[in-house]
Design a protein around this motif. Structure first.
Motif, PDB file in Angstrom:
ATOM      1  N   GLY A  74      45.545  60.516  33.036  1.00 34.07           N
ATOM      2  CA  GLY A  74      44.088  60.593  32.939  1.00 34.07           C
ATOM      3  C   GLY A  74      43.647  61.641  31.941  1.00 34.07           C
ATOM      4  O   GLY A  74      42.709  61.437  31.172  1.00 34.07           O
ATOM      5  N   ALA A  75      44.330  62.783  31.935  1.00 30.39           N
ATOM      6  CA  ALA A  75      43.988  63.850  30.991  1.00 30.39           C
ATOM      7  C   ALA A  75      44.279  63.410  29.556  1.00 30.39           C
ATOM      8  O   ALA A  75      43.486  63.678  28.644  1.00 30.39           O
ATOM      9  N   MET A  76      45.395  62.733  29.334  1.00 31.32           N
ATOM     10  CA  MET A  76      45.727  62.262  27.987  1.00 31.32           C
ATOM     11  C   MET A  76      44.705  61.235  27.512  1.00 31.32           C
ATOM     12  O   MET A  76      44.258  61.279  26.370  1.00 31.32           O
ATOM     13  N   GLU A  77      44.346  60.311  28.375  1.00 32.74           N
ATOM     14  CA  GLU A  77      43.352  59.305  28.001  1.00 32.74           C
ATOM     15  C   GLU A  77      42.023  59.977  27.652  1.00 32.74           C
ATOM     16  O   GLU A  77      41.363  59.604  26.684  1.00 32.74           O
ATOM     17  N   THR A  78      41.634  60.977  28.430  1.00 31.71           N
ATOM     18  CA  THR A  78      40.402  61.710  28.143  1.00 31.71           C
ATOM     19  C   THR A  78      40.488  62.374  26.773  1.00 31.71           C
ATOM     20  O   THR A  78      39.542  62.326  25.984  1.00 31.71           O
TER      21      THR A  78
END
Length: 119
Positions: A74-78
């Motif tokens: 989720g952090a990478m996608e953000t």
């Protein structure tokens, strides 16, 4: 092919798993389970966490800090959706997630990329 080594505890996994020795539900007494992240108690905890992380990582006050729920994915996608832009992007993909993220960067974001792939 079956692995040569097996964990001692069959409950070990990336999902719900056995608790470590000495764990107790008492550790959750201050947890805000089931509360909105906008509740006063949750906002207070988030502010405390922000102060702690800023101090720990020496992040200047003028820098913005994002605290995300969820996982590394989720952090990478953000980060992809908010930090990548018009410049060419070099992508190194060396594991399953790296190859999935490469697809996202090329196909979903439509960015100009150079892909470096390793098995």
């Amino acid at each position: 092919m079956e692995p040569l080594l097996h964990p001692r505890c069959a409950s070990f996994s990336s999902g719900p798993c056995a608790k470590p020795p000495g764990w107790s539900a008492v550790f959750l007494q201050d947890a805000l389970v089931g509360r909105s992240h906008r509740s006063p108690a949750a906002v207070e905890k988030l502010h405390a966490m922000e102060k702690y992380v800023r101090r720990l990582l020496a992040i200047p006050e003028e820098y913005r800090l994002a605290i995300l729920s969820g996982s590394t994915t989720g952090a990478m996608e953000t980060a992809f959706w908010n930090l990548l832009g018009p410049r060419e992007v070099d992508v190194l993909a060396y594991d399953v997630f790296g190859h999935v993220w490469t697809h996202d960067i090329q196909k979903q974001l439509g960015l100009n990329t150079r892909i470096f792939s390793a098995p």
